[in-house]
Each structure stands twice: as structure tokens, then as C-alpha cells.
Motif scaffolding. Structure first.
Motif, short mmCIF file in Angstrom:
data_model
loop_
_atom_site.label_atom_id
_atom_site.label_comp_id
_atom_site.label_asym_id
_atom_site.label_seq_id
_atom_site.Cartn_x
_atom_site.Cartn_y
_atom_site.Cartn_z
N ALA A 108 7.57 2.26 -2.20
CA ALA A 108 7.99 1.39 -1.10
C ALA A 108 7.06 0.17 -1.12
N GLY A 142 0.80 -1.22 0.00
CA GLY A 142 0.00 0.00 0.00
C GLY A 142 0.83 1.26 0.00
N HIS A 143 2.16 1.12 -0.04
CA HIS A 143 3.05 2.27 0.05
C HIS A 143 3.91 2.44 -1.20
N TYR A 144 3.55 1.79 -2.32
CA TYR A 144 4.39 1.83 -3.50
C TYR A 144 4.76 3.28 -3.87
N THR A 173 3.89 6.11 -0.45
CA THR A 173 2.50 6.53 -0.54
C THR A 173 1.64 5.78 0.47
#
Lengths: 589, 589
Positions: free
Chosen positions: B58, B54-56, B300
Motif C-alpha cells: 500500500a 511506510g505501508h508498502y 505493512t
């Protein structure tokens, strides 16, 4: 919506200033836009692109070696003026003539056309090319009326790479025409963007619906359909594009295509990847070989929610140009100066089988279970029933646990506990089916809980079940004292792992008194069910005691210094579980 | 919100499958995540990062040469399990030991710690480092409790670049510690994300407010304030970070810093650039030298609306590592294989003056006006009054024009007309002040309208004013017939430029009868005001006639084949303008 701006009227100019300040290694500002920071070899054709602001990376983010020589940047969603385009093109011109490229919108066609006339009048040989890839905006018989959307990128890139190779203007134009003629896009949308200073979005789509055939300025689509799953969306995009191949192709099988799955702004990366997974599989099934796919935000519309798929049908020449290196602020591709083993440039193929490589997150195949005594196997049945009860009570309370957690944390305790307890029960059932003893059933459940739940609670519950499994083993009959000893070890393991002590308002506040009460009751000689009942009552009372105002410890949880009014989520779920397990023990007594 | 998924429980796994399918040139899937597709030189330290999905970009997007060797990928917002991390690290290990790096969250700390123990037990030397850059999550005295947010990137990159240089494990760890100790982030948020399958966002912020001190999983902030302007937001971010320098720095002046302005998902690029413009200026004022800034989406939280600023205070060694090349799916940096003139690697400096380079969109300084007769100068006053009336009527009808345009177009006609007419009046006033005749006043107004309005209407109105200016000139008295002749030429120019004819439901449907009526009335000998009055009445009737069902022409406007019920926006605005000009003529009669 667009929230961060100063004067809305100055938005586009200020965005361009910030863009150039951040990217001076690539670009320098000129009147009307930007050009490459470095010099262009004399005689090279200058590819100058442009359009309105609000579509980043289009258009300024695509200026750099291997891509455009300059970009004319208009106001928000408005074509740059002929004077701006002329200014950028004159600055980018290196003696080889200019190719002006832009999306096919009436305003851009007018202004770029006027600029081309002015440049020609000054003796700068100039050609124009409008990208018209959006198949929803006009039928195949009127393809010259189609809008330009994410297909801008592969068409710009083909022409720019040809210019970089030193081709003359007419040939660069022919490359643009060939790439443009073989590029098709189709998109879907869920909501429009809200422009800087506006108080409502450019369009809205009813909840649980989607607009089919998006425009990147809020142009209405050509239809509306129910919200699809990711796989259904992928199928719609792929099947629509496969219906309109370039005329010289008899079918998609054996063809190569550059593939772009483009997010318009707030359909984010992970969603795009879920959709791409199916796009790649479907193209693979159709026999299409995918070359250097791009999945991300290439042509946006502020924070519009939408996604489009672009296919450029490649021949050898177009493939070479698509693969060529590029170094722009928002598009970089190609080998580093010290090529490594992963730089071999092998084509990436998609053959259905290959693209949707299953990621083996479940771990390697389950190994055989160790030998167990009959007594331990019987006990394993009780353990399995208890884990079933745990999964059920967690499932029925997951929303409540989430709400409690949201008071001071990120609200995902219920989700994580549900994932973990369900996976633990499933792994335990499989081990039990294979004849495992109580210890192995618990340790398999422990691994599954930690794997699937993730997060803090996953680690802690994994360690609880593992400690219990170690205490019970696969040989001995797990009597009440042995179970109590296992719970005491689980309590110690959780404290060691989490670094929390009693009073820190965590599950330790429940686990320690529960373990103590269980040990005391079994020491008194109570049978397991009676001892567990008494300990579970202690646990429930202790969970309620976590609901007051004191700070709680724990790394990286800084926001808990507030009155919760509800018990700690981890403490509460532990109390619920102890009570549920008691029910299972009674049933299996 | 997250709308595109299949089974929400399978979201993270399917996203990882799609990610690897799209990026096989960089990564290959292993149990629990991904590792580099290419081999790592034997003996090199493997940097293995990870965290929840959920942090792409990252975390999987940061795997590749110059960056991480592998990424363990957990479920949505949940740490990967120790077994997953162990699996990825074992696959990435190349004989030089493993450094595990992750954001400082309780779940990650637990699981990466457990994985390190397992790796060590197998003889793989392993160290761990948790990034803790978010200064809003705990005070300076409790900095070990801080969360990791966008500071992940520079800290991961420093360590990975050191590993790439062949440093041994203990030294790579020391680099991570130094980079981590000199990295600080602070953020603001406007709304939380909605997870796949959820029906409400993780948090909401009241309209026109912002949360200060964002967390990337929906953790509540530390305060709430009114929504700032972009400049105010920049000031809050910069001033907050400059308050907490590393202890060995006596002040920001003369220091170098890596700067990351990170969007959380739906604060988009142009907004980030507007904010960055001021961030760069403020850091410049404080004497900070900005090195290789990044403005974009690096860490994100799905489509969360928020932005954070990260500063890594560099020494020579950290600067070298920050500048080092990298080639990962979502982070690429460094020279291409054929360095060009823009690859000189000169430091990008920010000194206030330098960073906010004003982009000269207004064009070069206004040249002197040509000589004009007194008669033409007097006529110029009337022209100026007419342009003032035009700007006023457009301004007061801009919203209405936008609504009309939104029926079949993108709804920006009012915005563009307002920008154009305002700029035209301003340029005309300046030319008039300089003593210009009627022709030059009109041609200067024409250029300004086209430049500032952009779009189709900008080009068309620019050509109308230019045709009028050419007809009036700077010498003769512009009588009624001369004006009528200019309008006829303007009508011809618009038809030539736009390619539309009467009946196509565009402004041509108004302009042609207006020009004809004006010519007829002046031929009858009517004075200008009377002739214009009659022609304006004709124009108003013609505009109403564009409101029926017939298709309208025009390139790339495919969606107009519908009953509008309202007149065409361009036709309507022209009719309004002819009426307003009549009022100005009366006043100046």
C-alpha cells in the motif's frame, strides 16, 4: 525474532503445510517438498530446486510454470536429505530428465549429489548445478567455493525457462552454467535472525555499524564498517560488483544486466526503494542497461536485517529467459490473458537521467502573484514574520508535541506540524519576495502547509491560513477587526472540516474561545496586539482544559477514552502558536 | 528499525523515486504520486487510492491493470494533501469519473474529501470511500469510526475490478460499499516500527507478551496478553472475526470468504505459513470455504512485528471480482497468456480435512525388515543401546556444539546433530522391535539421521551408519574385527563424500586416527570394548588438535581461516560420540 511457532522442532514441516494449503493452485505436496500442481508436458526437463527452510520465497515459493518443477524443502537452514530430494525429483520427472539446482553449501552439495546418483541408478538422467554468486565468500580464483544467495533466482529462472521451451537436459544445464557464470551478488547486514525457539540472534552487529559480505544463515561477514547512508550503501554494492565483471566483458558500459535488490527480511520495501534509486542511477552512470529489475524479498533469512545486490550480465539469450513469463506462488511475471496498453514489453532502460526521474511532489512551478496594494504588501511582511515565529515555536516544541500526541494517537503531531509550518514559511517568503499581498502570502502558505504536513493537522492548518488569507485579501489594510473576522471564519472552517465541536477535546476547544475573545476585544476597540494578547491568554487556558478524562470525538480515533493528563496535542500547539504570533505582532507593531 | 536513508525528511520522496524507477512497466510518476503507465480505456471509472508512505505494497504497489488507476502518496505515515490527491486523480481520470479510496483516518478523510470537492468543481464526477475494516478500533455500533488496515486490498480490488468491467461510477461505488461492509480485520503485534531517523520504536511490547488489536501506525492496541503459540494466535484471530459476521449471515457454515493473513513487516513468511495452517483448519471446521487466500505482506508498517487476519465475506459478484486478474508492481494474479494445465481456476476449498494436508516428510510407511540371525538380533540390541547413548550425549552437548560451530560456521551443528541422532535412535528402535538384525537397524538409523538432520553433518553421519550397517549385516556375529572394518569403511565413505583429508580441520581429522587405532587394537587381539576405549582416547586427542590456526578445506566454507581456539564442531561431536558409545559397549558387554 521468530515468535510465532508451536513446537520449534515441527516448525519447518508446519510452515510447509501452511504454504501448500495457501497455494494449492500452484503446488501439491509430496514427500520431501512440493511439485507443480499441474502436469508438465511429457519429455520436458524437470528443474528441481531446494535447500533449507527459512529463506522464503526460496525455495517452495519458486515452483510454478516458467520456474521450478519442484522444490525439496529441508529443515530450518538445513539441506533436504538425499531421500527427500530423490522423492521430489521422481515426482517432478516428466521423462526429460532432471536438473537439480541449489545454493553452493556443503550440505546441499552432498545431498543433491547423492540424490542425483540414486536417480541415475533408476534410469532417470540427472544433472546438478550449484549456484555460487556471493563474491564475498571466496575470491575470484576460488569462485567454485562461493555460496549461493539471491543469485539463486536468476540462475534457476534461466534454466527453468529454457526447460519450458523444450530444450534437452544438456542444453538446460549449459544455460544454468552460463547464467551462473554471469551472476554476482554482494550484501551488507545489520543483524541476524533469531530462529524459532532460540533466545538470541545468530549474530549481532554493534549499533551504527554494518557487517560487509553477509551470509544468509548468519555466517560472519568479511568486515565491519560504520552504518552508511542509503546512497553510500548503494555505492558500496554497485562499485563492489562492478569490480568483478565476467571475463569476456571489457567494461560495464553498454552491457545489459538483470538487477535484484534483495531484502533479507526486515530491511523493508521503502528502504529498498531509497537504496535502489541510487543503485539505478549509479548503474546508469556506468552505462549499464537495467532489464526487468526486482526490488523486494526474494531470498530471505527470517527477519534478518540485510540487503544484497545481484547482477546477472545478460546476453540476448539470457535476456529472453529472464523476461520470460512465470507464475509461481511468490514470483509472477508476464502478460495477462488480455494484454493491455501497458504490456508492450519495452525494455526498461537506466541511463542515470532516466532512472532517477524526479518526482515533482512540490507541485507545478509557482505562478505569478496577483497584484496587491502597498498597504497589503506591508501587512504581508507582518504575516511573514508571524509565520516565521510559528515555524520557530513549532520546531522548538516538536518533540514535546509528539510525546503529547503519543498518549492517545500515533505520536506524529510534532513531525507533521514541523513539516507544515516550515513549508508554509518558505512558501510565504517566496510569495512575499514576488510582491504578494497579505492574502496571497497566506493562501500560498496554506497550500504548502497542507501539502507538506499531510495528516489531519495539515488539512486543518491549511484551512485556517486559507480562511485568514481570504479575509485579509490583497488590497485592504488588514485592521484588527478584519483579522478577528478572519479568525472567526477560520474557526468555522475547522469545525466544518473536522466535524468536531467544543468539548470534544480537540483544537476546536482552543480555536473557538480564541476567536471569540479576539472578536470581543477588537469590538471593545483594543488594537490588534492588545486584543491578540488577551485572546492568546484565553487560548492557553483552554488548551489546559483539554487534559481531563472525557472522551473526545473525531473519526477513527477510538482510543482516546483515557485520562490524558496532558492537553490535546492539537490544542496545545494552537495555544503555543497564538502566543508566538503575539510576539511577532509586537515586534512589527 | 529503519536504517537505510539519506535525509529523513526526504525519505518518502526518495522511496517513491526508487519505486517508480523499478516499476516503470506498471507506473509513471505524476505530481503527488503515480498513475498507470498504460492508457485507461476512455470512459472507464478511475479508482484512485492513497495514504501515507511506510505501508508498502500500500499504496503505490497496488497500481496497475485490475487494480488502482493511480495512488496519491503522502509523507511517512501522513495523508497525501488534497492538492496531491487532486493531481493524481486528474492524471488518472479517463472520462468516467473518479472513485477515491483510502483507509479511514481523520487526515485522509479530510484531504480526500477536499480533493473530491476540487475535482467536482472542475466537472469531474467524484465519489469517495473510506475502508474501515479494523474491528478492534471501534465497536460494531460505531463501525464508521473504524480504521482501515489490510482490508484495504480486497475492497480496493473489488471496486477496481468492477471499474475494469466498465461499470459506471455509481455502481463501482456500490461495489466498494458492499465489499467494505463485508470486510473485517483483526491483528496482534509484538513491536512497533522505528521511523527513518528516529531513535526508538513507536511502541514496544514487553518480552513474551503481545498487543491485541494492532494499529498500523503504532496506535496502542486494546489489550495485552501473553505471547501465544502459532496455533493459539490463529485461534484468537479466527474466533474474534467469526464473532462479528455481516448481519445478513446467520452463521459461517457454507459461506465463502477471501482470506488475507497479513504480515506487518518482520513477522516473516514461514511464521505466517505456520499460523495460516491453523487458520485454514479452523475456518474449515467452521464450514467456511476459503477463496484465493493471500498469505504475505500486503499492508505493512515498516519493520513492525505484527500479523492481522482479514475476511471478506463473498457473494457471487464479490467472488468474481476477487478472482479477477490483476497486474500491479506488488500484486499479480491471473492467467498467463498461454494457459497451462494448472490454470483451471477451480475454487480452493477449505474443509479442515483438506486444508491441512499432512506433508509426508517422514517418507513412505516403514517396509518390513529382512530376515536376521539370532546373533545379529542380539547384536542389534547393543547397536540400539549405542545409538541411545549417542542421542543422549548429543542432546546434552547440543548447545556447546552450536557455540563451537558459530565460531566459523552458522552455529547449527548442535541442532542438526540433535535432530539426526534422535531420529536415528527412534528408527533403530522401531526396526529392532520388528526383529531386525544389526545391519538393518543401522541402515534404518542412517536414513533417518540423514533425513531429519539435513545439512553436511546429516549426510556424513548417514554415510557412517550405513557403512557400519553394511559391514555388520544381518547374519554374522559382529565381532571386534568386523566392527573395526566397518569403521574403516565409514572413514573412507566420509572422505569420499566430503572431499576432506586429514589436516583440513574437519571430523576426518578424528575419524581417520580413530579408525586406525581401532583396527590396530583389534589386530592386537583386544576385545571390542578395550579396543574401542583406546581408539576413543585417540579420537579425543585428535579433536583437540583441530583447534589451531591452519585453514580448513571444504566447499563453500570460506571463513574458517582464523584461530578457532576450540576444536572443530564436527570433530568434537565425533570424539564425544566415540566416548559415549564406549560406555554403551561396557554396559552391554
Amino acid at each position: 525474532m521468530t515468535r510465532l511457532f508451536n513446537d520449534p522442532a515441527a516448525f519447518a514441516d508446519e510452515a510447509l503445510e501452511g504454504f501448500t494449503a495457501a497455494h494449492r493452485r500452484w503446488v501439491r505436496p509430496v514427500t520431501g517438498g512440493v511439485v507443480r500442481a499441474g502436469a508438465t508436458p511429457a519429455g520436458q526437463v524437470a528443474v528441481v530446486i531446494g535447500g533449507g527452510s527459512g529463506h522464503y520465497p526460496a525455495f517452495s515459493g519458486l515452483v510454478g510454470r516458467g520456474l521450478a518443477h519442484g522444490a525439496a524443502v529441508g529443515n530450518v537452514f538445513a539441506s533436504p536429505s538425499a531421500r527427500q530430494i530423490h522423492s521430489v525429483a521422481a515426482a517432478a520427472h516428466a521423462g526429460g530428465g532432471v536438473l537439480l539446482m541449489y545454493g553452493n553449501y556443503a550440505g546441499d552439495v552432498l545431498h543433491f549429489g547423492q540424490a542425483a546418483e540414486r536417480l541415475a541408478a533408476e534410469g532417470i538422467e540427472t544433472r546438478t548445478f550449484a549456484v555460487a554468486d556471493d563474491i564475498s565468500s571466496a575470491g575470484p580464483d576460488e569462485s567454485a567455493k562461493r555460496r549461493g544467495i539471491a543469485g539463486d533466482l536468476p540462475v534457476f529462472k534461466a534454466a527453468a525457462a529454457a526447460a519450458e521451451q523444450g530444450l534437452p537436459l544438456e542444453e538446460v544445464l549449459r544455460v544454468a552454467e552460463r547464467a551462473g557464470g554471469r551472476t554476482r551478488s554482494f550484501g551488507i547486514a545489520f543483524s541476524g535472525c533469531t530462529l524459532p525457539g532460540a533466545d538470541h540472534p545468530l549474530f549481532t552487529v554493534p549499533e551504527a555499524r554494518m557487517a560487509v559480505g553477509l551470509g544468509i544463515h548468519g555466517e560472519p561477514g568479511i568486515g565491519e564498517e560504520p552504518l552508511p547512508t542509503a546512497d553510500e550503501a548503494a555505492r558500496l554494492l554497485v562499485e563492489t560488483l562492478l569490480k568483478e565483471l565476467p571475463q569476456d566483458l571489457t567494461g560495464p558500459a553498454g552491457q545489459r544486466a538483470a538487477v535484484i535488490l534483495n531484502g533479507l527480511g526486515s530491511v523493508k520495501y521503502e528502504e529498498l526503494f531509497v537504496v535502489y534509486r541510487k543503485v539505478a542511477a549509479l548503474l546508469g552512470e556506468a552505462g549499464v542497461e537495467i532489464v526487468d529489475p526486482e526490488v523486494g524479498e526474494l531470498v530471505t533469512s527470517f527477519d534478518m536485517a540485510g540487503v544484497s545486490l545481484t547482477l546477472t550480465w545478460l546476453d540476448d539469450r539470457l535476456e529472453e529467459l529472464w523476461r520470460a513469463p512465470a507464475d509461481a506462488p511468490a514470483y509472477r511475471k508476464g502478460a495477462l490473458d488480455t494484454p493491455g496498453p501497458d504490456q508492450d514489453g519495452e525494455p526498461v532502460t537506466a541511463d542515470g537521467q532516466d532512472t532517477a526521474v524526479p518526482v515533482d511532489n512540490a507541485g507545478p512551478a509557482t505562478p505569478a502573484v496577483p497584484a496587491a496594494s502597498d498597504a497589503s504588501r506591508r501587512a504581508a511582511a507582518t504575516v511573514l514574520a508571524a509565520l516565521d515565529a510559528v515555524a520557530r515555536v513549532v520546531d522548538s516544541h516538536a518533540d514535546e508535541l509528539g510525546r503529547i500526541d503519543a498518549v492517545a494517537g500515533d505520536g506524529d503531531h510534532g513531525i507533521g506540524m514541523r513539516r507544515g509550518s516550515t513549508a508554509a514559511h518558505r512558501a510565504a517568503a517566496e510569495a512575499h519576495r514576488l510582491g504578494a499581498g497579505a492574502g496571497t502570502v497566506l493562501s500560498r502558505a496554506a497550500d504548502a502547509w497542507a501539502d507538506k504536513a499531510g495528516g489531519t493537522s495539515g488539512a486543518l492548518w491549511g484551512s485556517i491560513l486559507r480562511a485568514l488569507g481570504t479575509a485579509l485579501g490583497d488590497q485592504d489594510t488588514p485592521d484588527a477587526r478584519r483579522v478577528a473576522g478572519g479568525v472567526t471564519e477560520a474557526s468555522a472552517a475547522v469545525r466544518a472540516l473536522g466535524g468536531a465541536e467544543v468539548g470534544d477535546k480537540t483544537m476546536v476547544d482552543v480555536l473557538v474561545p480564541f476567536a471569540d475573545a479576539l472578536a470581543a476585544a477588537t469590538a471593545e476597540g483594543l488594537p490588534l496586539t492588545g486584543a491578540w494578547d488577551r485572546a492568546a491568554t484565553t487560548a492557553t487556558a483552554a488548551a489546559a482544559g483539554t487534559a481531563d478524562l472525557l472522551p473526545r470525538k473525531g473519526r477513527a480515533r477510538p482510543h482516546a477514552e483515557k485520562s490524558l493528563g496532558t492537553p490535546d496535542a492539537g490544542a496545545h500547539s494552537l495555544a503555543l502558536i497564538t502566543r508566538a504570533v503575539h510576539g511577532a505582532l509586537l515586534d512589527h507593531h
